[in-house]
Design a protein around this motif. Sequence first.
Motif, PDB file in Angstrom:
ATOM      1  N   LYS A 119       0.854  -1.184   0.000  1.00  0.00           N
ATOM      2  CA  LYS A 119       0.000   0.000   0.000  1.00  0.00           C
ATOM      3  C   LYS A 119       0.889   1.233   0.000  1.00  0.00           C
ATOM      4  O   LYS A 119       1.721   1.389   0.894  1.00  0.00           O
ATOM      5  N   PRO A 120       0.766   2.100  -1.007  1.00  0.00           N
ATOM      6  CA  PRO A 120       1.611   3.285  -1.072  1.00  0.00           C
ATOM      7  C   PRO A 120       1.596   4.115   0.212  1.00  0.00           C
ATOM      8  O   PRO A 120       2.607   4.705   0.580  1.00  0.00           O
ATOM      9  N   SER A 121       0.461   4.129   0.890  1.00  0.00           N
ATOM     10  CA  SER A 121       0.364   4.919   2.121  1.00  0.00           C
ATOM     11  C   SER A 121       1.233   4.351   3.235  1.00  0.00           C
ATOM     12  O   SER A 121       1.535   5.041   4.214  1.00  0.00           O
ATOM     13  N   TRP A 125       8.232   5.760   0.296  1.00  0.00           N
ATOM     14  CA  TRP A 125       8.422   6.309  -1.040  1.00  0.00           C
ATOM     15  C   TRP A 125       7.118   6.466  -1.809  1.00  0.00           C
ATOM     16  O   TRP A 125       7.103   6.947  -2.937  1.00  0.00           O
ATOM     17  N   GLY A 126       5.986   6.086  -1.224  1.00  0.00           N
ATOM     18  CA  GLY A 126       4.693   6.297  -1.863  1.00  0.00           C
ATOM     19  C   GLY A 126       4.533   5.488  -3.138  1.00  0.00           C
ATOM     20  O   GLY A 126       5.060   4.384  -3.258  1.00  0.00           O
ATOM     21  N   ASP A 127       3.818   6.042  -4.123  1.00  0.00           N
ATOM     22  CA  ASP A 127       3.613   5.320  -5.377  1.00  0.00           C
ATOM     23  C   ASP A 127       4.543   5.875  -6.456  1.00  0.00           C
ATOM     24  O   ASP A 127       5.024   7.000  -6.378  1.00  0.00           O
ATOM     25  N   HIS A 128       4.776   5.072  -7.470  1.00  0.00           N
ATOM     26  CA  HIS A 128       5.798   5.382  -8.470  1.00  0.00           C
ATOM     27  C   HIS A 128       5.485   6.645  -9.256  1.00  0.00           C
ATOM     28  O   HIS A 128       6.369   7.475  -9.495  1.00  0.00           O
ATOM     29  N   GLU A 129       4.251   6.803  -9.668  1.00  0.00           N
ATOM     30  CA  GLU A 129       3.901   7.971 -10.466  1.00  0.00           C
ATOM     31  C   GLU A 129       4.062   9.260  -9.662  1.00  0.00           C
ATOM     32  O   GLU A 129       4.533  10.276 -10.201  1.00  0.00           O
ATOM     33  N   SER A 130       3.699   9.227  -8.401  1.00  0.00           N
ATOM     34  CA  SER A 130       3.899  10.417  -7.560  1.00  0.00           C
ATOM     35  C   SER A 130       5.379  10.742  -7.439  1.00  0.00           C
ATOM     36  O   SER A 130       5.777  11.915  -7.440  1.00  0.00           O
TER      37      SER A 130
END
Length: 207
Positions: A119-121, A125-130
């Motif tokens: 889960k990016p949250s 490092w969060g999600d790739h696109e962000s």
Amino acid sequence: MSIVLYHHPFSRAAGVVWMLEELGVPYELRFVDIMQGAQKSAELLALNPMGKLPVLVDGDAVVTESAAIGLYLADRYSLGRLAPRPDDPARATYLRWSLFAPSVIEPGSLAKAAHWEFKPSQAGWGDHESMLRAMESAVTGREFLLGDHFSMADVIFGGTLRYMLRFNMLETRPAFVAYSDRLGARPALQRSEARNLAVAKERGLDT
């Protein structure tokens, strides 16, 4: 000469050579044969328990981790030039992007390549696109991360970006390519690449 860099041209220590060339200070490269596991020797483990390169020794100071080495060197040898002074508001941006490289770009790219499920949250490092959008925002509409002023943050962040572009680990977005080209034109980077190549040839690693 007090600065010693434990070095192999095919390790992260190669990027520290660029840092040292930007500083213009004398330094010694001490070759470590990582192909034979020399980074796990008692000498190296005493300096870095992780048994990894780079390791930089500056007198009584021992620094590991590429970003930490860059920040240390710039503060000690180029405060006000390659490192904004503590009371300069630009230091906030400088630290932000210097630490973004090892904290977000590296694990974020690895997670993408390895198809990690998470889960990016819950990931730092969060999600790739962000991550990619954040990187674009850092280098779009300005020459360097601090605007017209080149800093050690560009070596840390830019070195990571250039490496990942070279090995197709990062999308070749126009802003990334243009920024990489600007960095590639720097004489200090060109000198560091030549020095790393010379070590590789000397050690028979270029075949």
